[in-house]
Design a protein around this motif. Structure first.
Motif, PDB file in Angstrom:
ATOM      1  N   PRO A 327       0.848  -1.197   0.000  1.00 32.75           N
ATOM      2  CA  PRO A 327       0.000   0.000   0.000  1.00 32.75           C
ATOM      3  C   PRO A 327       0.885   1.248   0.000  1.00 32.75           C
ATOM      4  O   PRO A 327       1.922   1.272   0.659  1.00 32.75           O
ATOM      5  CB  PRO A 327      -0.771  -0.111   1.315  1.00 32.75           C
ATOM      6  N   PHE A 329       1.147   5.371   0.801  1.00 27.85           N
ATOM      7  CA  PHE A 329       0.528   6.341   1.712  1.00 27.85           C
ATOM      8  C   PHE A 329       0.565   7.696   1.022  1.00 27.85           C
ATOM      9  O   PHE A 329       1.534   8.427   1.118  1.00 27.85           O
ATOM     10  CB  PHE A 329       1.243   6.307   3.061  1.00 27.85           C
ATOM     11  N   THR A 347       4.298   9.412   3.109  1.00 33.71           N
ATOM     12  CA  THR A 347       4.151   8.606   4.307  1.00 33.71           C
ATOM     13  C   THR A 347       4.141   9.547   5.487  1.00 33.71           C
ATOM     14  O   THR A 347       3.657   9.215   6.544  1.00 33.71           O
ATOM     15  CB  THR A 347       5.283   7.599   4.378  1.00 33.71           C
ATOM     16  N   ARG A 355      -0.668   5.583  13.904  1.00 34.10           N
ATOM     17  CA  ARG A 355      -1.069   6.027  15.238  1.00 34.10           C
ATOM     18  C   ARG A 355      -2.574   5.810  15.439  1.00 34.10           C
ATOM     19  O   ARG A 355      -3.007   5.356  16.498  1.00 34.10           O
ATOM     20  CB  ARG A 355      -0.680   7.493  15.437  1.00 34.10           C
ATOM     21  N   MET A 357      -4.570   3.618  13.965  1.00 38.38           N
ATOM     22  CA  MET A 357      -4.856   2.182  14.107  1.00 38.38           C
ATOM     23  C   MET A 357      -4.478   1.695  15.495  1.00 38.38           C
ATOM     24  O   MET A 357      -5.206   0.935  16.131  1.00 38.38           O
ATOM     25  CB  MET A 357      -4.039   1.383  13.075  1.00 38.38           C
TER      26      MET A 357
ATOM     27  N   VAL B 368      -0.178  -3.240   7.095  1.00 38.13           N
ATOM     28  CA  VAL B 368      -0.381  -1.812   6.814  1.00 38.13           C
ATOM     29  C   VAL B 368       0.360  -0.949   7.828  1.00 38.13           C
ATOM     30  O   VAL B 368       1.064  -0.003   7.480  1.00 38.13           O
ATOM     31  CB  VAL B 368      -1.889  -1.470   6.789  1.00 38.13           C
ATOM     32  N   MET B 369       0.241  -1.319   9.100  1.00 40.89           N
ATOM     33  CA  MET B 369       0.880  -0.485  10.121  1.00 40.89           C
ATOM     34  C   MET B 369       2.404  -0.529   9.992  1.00 40.89           C
ATOM     35  O   MET B 369       3.068   0.497  10.105  1.00 40.89           O
ATOM     36  CB  MET B 369       0.449  -0.945  11.511  1.00 40.89           C
ATOM     37  N   GLN B 371       4.208  -1.109   7.297  1.00 45.40           N
ATOM     38  CA  GLN B 371       4.684  -0.353   6.121  1.00 45.40           C
ATOM     39  C   GLN B 371       4.474   1.148   6.292  1.00 45.40           C
ATOM     40  O   GLN B 371       5.275   1.945   5.802  1.00 45.40           O
ATOM     41  CB  GLN B 371       4.013  -0.864   4.849  1.00 45.40           C
ATOM     42  N   ALA B 372       3.425   1.527   6.997  1.00 47.89           N
ATOM     43  CA  ALA B 372       3.248   2.963   7.279  1.00 47.89           C
ATOM     44  C   ALA B 372       4.441   3.471   8.089  1.00 47.89           C
ATOM     45  O   ALA B 372       5.010   4.524   7.792  1.00 47.89           O
ATOM     46  CB  ALA B 372       1.947   3.196   8.055  1.00 47.89           C
ATOM     47  N   LEU B 373       4.836   2.703   9.086  1.00 47.35           N
ATOM     48  CA  LEU B 373       5.957   3.128   9.922  1.00 47.35           C
ATOM     49  C   LEU B 373       7.284   3.027   9.172  1.00 47.35           C
ATOM     50  O   LEU B 373       8.173   3.864   9.344  1.00 47.35           O
ATOM     51  CB  LEU B 373       5.983   2.314  11.218  1.00 47.35           C
ATOM     52  N   GLY B 375       7.657   3.629   6.076  1.00 51.70           N
ATOM     53  CA  GLY B 375       7.690   4.842   5.270  1.00 51.70           C
ATOM     54  C   GLY B 375       8.053   6.063   6.096  1.00 51.70           C
ATOM     55  O   GLY B 375       8.815   6.923   5.665  1.00 51.70           O
ATOM     56  N   MET B 376       7.504   6.137   7.308  1.00 54.27           N
ATOM     57  CA  MET B 376       7.845   7.263   8.192  1.00 54.27           C
ATOM     58  C   MET B 376       9.354   7.294   8.432  1.00 54.27           C
ATOM     59  O   MET B 376       9.979   8.346   8.414  1.00 54.27           O
ATOM     60  CB  MET B 376       7.167   7.129   9.562  1.00 54.27           C
ATOM     61  N   ALA B 442       3.119   9.850  14.763  1.00 55.17           N
ATOM     62  CA  ALA B 442       3.367   8.468  14.344  1.00 55.17           C
ATOM     63  C   ALA B 442       4.780   8.028  14.709  1.00 55.17           C
ATOM     64  O   ALA B 442       5.003   6.902  15.151  1.00 55.17           O
ATOM     65  CB  ALA B 442       3.137   8.329  12.846  1.00 55.17           C
TER      66      ALA B 442
END
Lengths: 387, 506
Positions: A327, A329, A347, A355, A357, B368-369, B371-373, B375-376, B442
């Protein structure tokens, strides 16, 4: 503080304020009508800023009384700006009693003023300018209470409008909010209407009613128009890269979730509202926040068909095993479909979904209600596992 | 505490510099305000993508899937060539603000797959088409589409049809804070055999060409045979270290200096310039790389031929550890320990994230979580901009009245030289104060120290305007943004208080 307040009346301007093309005019340029805009978002941001500074000052003051002065400074300033925003009894405040919504006010050179009735995030931000305070502060510094009552007693007309910050709520908490309960309900009803702001994937930056009813404003023979544009922008304002006329933006959704927690901590479980509007389902404000959080998260998660809305109609991204579990962002998301739009690797603030979630999975509503404010913004020490 | 949490603690207490190396390399330095020395302030057109391979940057570097140290003295990134492109792919391509029908837009597929907060383990994926990359088509077609039409994307061009592309996974694992293992795995996803020249590249940011008394660092070949190549690195501030490229066919050396001959037609002071390796690979110009095997930029050359569905892994190491014997170096550097470091770091990353994930999460929520992190964490960048110096270079003197007005001329006090969380390292490779406030919410999930440092940084006197204004972004530091810094600060404070039982008032 009041650097962007030319009339000195605690109603703020400020320009585009990060919301690029949200308004009818380019808010960072001189207006084609002359005059200036009193911005509901600019003013709401300042209310929120004062509240946040007040919160910081409170934390410091509890440890060190030297901070009590700065606490009162931000408390007074919050009340002043809240008053400036409403200007009860006067024509030309940002609040529109008929619509139950906040709008920017166009102040013309001939001193006339009028509300520009674009239903947008600009009007939702005053809803976000809310903060609860634990009772312990007033117990320790009772003089703060008299400052509040002094200010309010001098402005009875204000009290008829804004929430009474002296009125204790759940667990003796106090609430600083521009909206009293009646007006809060009116705004929530609009925000949670799927024909307006509530999308399957979060809260839109512009109401969907402008799809059929664009807002039109004529200056001479020039027509200015705001329509609902849920995906890529169609205007060149601010490089044309970022569109606030309908899509879902993570940062403002985060502030909406924060606000819902604040109201929930104050009003507790007994305050319920229909969500979505017209659905017949009643929810307390924690459940409303949870519902919005779930919708935001659904942008990225696989749905029943195994598709991730963020990937849209791209067959490659939806079906290919070498693509489908990556996915992206994006900067913002389509207001109806959740498809990613704008910068593909932002992202940055869209990564804040991590955060959101984590927040909803880590604690129970009742627990935060019974406990202190810290729990409302974060996880517990030992996250309570949901069943 | 799990192992990664211990590393965070060691970094905080300065016991071990686990955060010294990280993904601090930008994905786009061209087209930025910092590199703009034009009269008109037209940053996009002053330094376009087409110049980037030939022209040295002054304020930062960019590259694919890259890393650098926290002062960005030394950089490492991926470069590759499919045999058909007009240039080596050294950086992501995209349209500039004026070119795109919806503003600037990167036209590549790349994914931040994993990272721990100390970057002890990281993973990135780049998808490289086997057909010629459609540079011109992307520019022309988007130009012809108006604002009402959607963007024309790389997938729309058809270059990924029949899966004729390479998946290139780049992974990093730290054996110790400055001993970094690099593994690049290439998959041919297409239906036929295809060739690829892989060019993992190491270079110094050019600090020596701008009239200041800075010693030129040096990279030089120590050994090269069929087992691979070794280069030694020497820089005054960074010390000695070694770069090992197992199985590389050659090490190609040039200088990270502007090719003035190519850009403006004036002779180059040295025959070896920034695009030397590009010209060697693409145009077979054998005199474009230094036969003496030294310079400030080096690529390890790996010509690969991969059958349909085949994959190959190449291994590298950038290490500050002293080398005992060059002859035995490959056996030592790429022995069983190499594999076990990768395996261990990945396990530690898994343990770190397992501890963070709420029990109720299903596997998709965890994906998802994480990959979100990832990316951060991958969006951290070394951001270097000494505004006072930059203004002087533009002819603006401090405290002098009646000068022409140029961008950021009220911000001469600013010295940016820090690791900062970017909104998007290609599209917005500059910090934006109000974005940053949200990033922190985040980032503190995985690294509370880094999050708090970001909030404090904006309030330092090197950043904050004497009037008290927080800098907005490099396009105009004086712009007004929503004042969310205080919110992010109290949020971060209360979060930590709830988590640790005690708030950090200082």
């Amino acid at each position: 503080m009041n650097r962007k307040d030319r009339a000195g009346n605690n109603a703020f301007e400020g320009g585009f304020l990060g919301l690029d093309n949200i308004g009818i005019f380019d808010r960072s340029s001189p207006l084609p009508t002359g005059g200036y805009l009193e911005q509901a978002d600019g003013t709401a941001w300042m209310v929120l800023f004062c509240q946040n500074m007040l919160e910081i000052a409170v934390e410091l003051a509890i440890v060190n009384p030297a901070y009590i002065n700065i606490t009162t400074k931000f408390l007074e300033h919050f009340l002043l700006i809240a008053s400036g925003m409403i200007r009860p009894g006067e024509e030309g405040g940002m609040w529109d009693e008929q619509d139950g919504f906040f709008y920017d006010v166009l102040c013309l050179p001939d001193r006339r003023s009028e509300r520009l009735k674009v239903r947008s995030m600009v009007g939702l931000l005053p809803f976000c300018a809310v903060t609860i305070f634990e009772r312990k502060l007033l117990n320790k510094y009772p003089e703060l209470g008299s400052i509040v009552s002094g200010h309010l007693n001098a402005r009875p007309e204000l009290m008829a409008f804004i929430h009474d910050p002296q009125k204790p709520g759940n667990n003796e908490r106090l609430l600083g909010s521009i909206l009293n309960e009646t007006n809060l309900r009116r705004m929530l009803t609009i925000m949670l209407d799927e024909n307006e702001f509530l999308s399957p994937f979060g809260i839109r930056a512009l109401s969907r009613i402008h799809k059929d009813q664009p807002f039109i404003y004529r200056v001479g023979d020039q027509e200015h128009r705001v329509s609902y544009v849920p995906g890529e922008g169609d205007s060149g304002m601010f490089g044309g890269n970022s569109n606030w006329r309908g899509p879902i933006w993570m940062p403002v959704n985060m502030l909406i979730l924060r606000a819902l927690f604040q109201y929930y901590l104050y009003y507790g479980n007994s305050f319920t509202i229909e969500c979505p509007t017209g659905s017949g389902k009643q929810m307390n404000l924690y459940e409303v926040a949870e519902e919005i959080g779930r919708r935001l998260t659904n942008i990225f998660l696989k749905d029943e068909q195994g598709k991730r809305p963020v990937h849209g109609t791209s067959q490659k991204f939806q079906e290919d095993p070498h693509w489908r579990d990556y996915p992206l962002f994006y900067e913002y998301f389509h207001g109806d479909t959740g498809v990613g739009v704008g910068a593909s690797h932002q992202t940055g603030w869209s990564g804040a979904i991590a955060r959101i979630m984590h927040l909803f999975a880590s604690f129970e509503a009742q627990e935060i209600l019974d406990q202190s404010k810290e729990k409302s913004v974060s996880q517990t020490r030992q996250p309570v596992r949901k069943r | 505490m799990n192992v990664e949490q211990c590393r965070l603690q060691e970094a905080k207490t300065k016991k071990a510099p686990w955060k010294k190396w990280g993904p601090y390399l930008s994905e786009r330095q061209w087209g930025t305000v910092r590199e703009d020395y034009s009269e008109s302030g037209d940053a996009w057109n002053y330094f376009p993508h087409d110049h980037a391979r030939s022209r040295a940057y002054r304020w930062g570097e960019d590259g694919l899937a890259g890393i650098s140290d926290d002062r960005q003295i030394l950089c490492f990134a991926l470069a590759l060539w499919n045999g058909k492109d007009p240039i080596v792919k050294e950086r992501l391509f995209g349209l500039t603000g004026p070119e795109g029908n919806h503003g600037e837009d990167v036209k590549e597929y790349y994914f931040y797959l994993d990272s721990t907060p100390t970057h002890s383990y990281m993973k990135y994926l780049y998808k490289y088409p086997q057909a010629a990359y459609p540079y011109d088509d992307l520019v022309a077609t988007n130009r012809d589409r108006g604002r009402s039409k959607p963007e024309y994307e790389l997938l729309d061009t058809g270059v990924f049809n029949q899966d004729r592309y390479f998946d290139v996974f780049v992974e990093y694992a730290k054996a110790s804070p400055e001993d970094i293992l690099i593994q690049i795995t290439v998959h041919n996803r297409g239906p036929e055999q295809a060739t690829l020249q892989l060019l993992p590249t190491l270079w110094f940011r050019n600090e020596w060409s701008w009239g200041e008394d800075v010693a030129r660092p040096v990279l030089s070949q120590l050994a090269q045979d069929k087992t691979g190549g070794i280069a030694a690195l020497s820089h005054q501030g960074l010390g000695e270290s070694f770069f090992y490229a197992e199985g590389a066919s050659a090490l190609l050396f040039t200088e990270n200096e502007t090719n003035t001959q190519h850009l403006v037609g004036t002779p180059n002071p040295s025959p070896y310039v920034k695009d030397g390796i590009n010209n060697f690979i693409i145009h077979n110009k054998t005199d474009a790389v230094n036969p003496e095997k030294k310079g400030t930029k080096v690529s390890a050359h790996y010509p690969l031929t991969l059958g349909a569905g085949e994959s190959r892994t190449i291994r590298l190491r950038l290490s500050d550890q002293p080398m005992k014997d060059a002859k035995k170096a490959f056996a030592e550097q790429f022995g069983k320990a190499y594999e076990s470091v990768f395996k261990t770091r990945l396990q530690e990353a898994d343990a770190f994230y397992a501890a963070l994930m709420p029990d109720s999460f299903n596997s998709d929520q965890m994906l998802v979580m994480r990959q979100a992190l990832a990316g951060m964490l991958w969006s951290k960048q070394f951001f270097f901009y000494d505004v006072g110096k930059w203004l002087k270079q533009h002819g603006i003197q401090p405290f002098k009245a009646n000068q022409r007005s140029i961008r950021n001329d009220r911000w001469g006090h600013m010295v940016n030289a820090d690791i900062i969380s970017m909104p998007d390292k290609w599209e917005y490779p500059w910090y934006a104060a109000w974005d940053l406030a949200f990033h922190v919410t985040a980032l503190t999930l995985v690294d509370a120290d880094f999050g708090k440092e970001q909030l404090e940084l904006m309030l330092k006197s090197r950043y904050l305007h004497p009037s008290g204004q927080i800098p907005a972004y490099e396009w105009n530091f004086g712009d007004v943004n929503p004042p969310v810094h205080a919110w992010s600060t109290i949020y971060t404070y209360l979060t930590e208080k709830a988590y640790c039982g005690k708030g950090d008032i200082s």
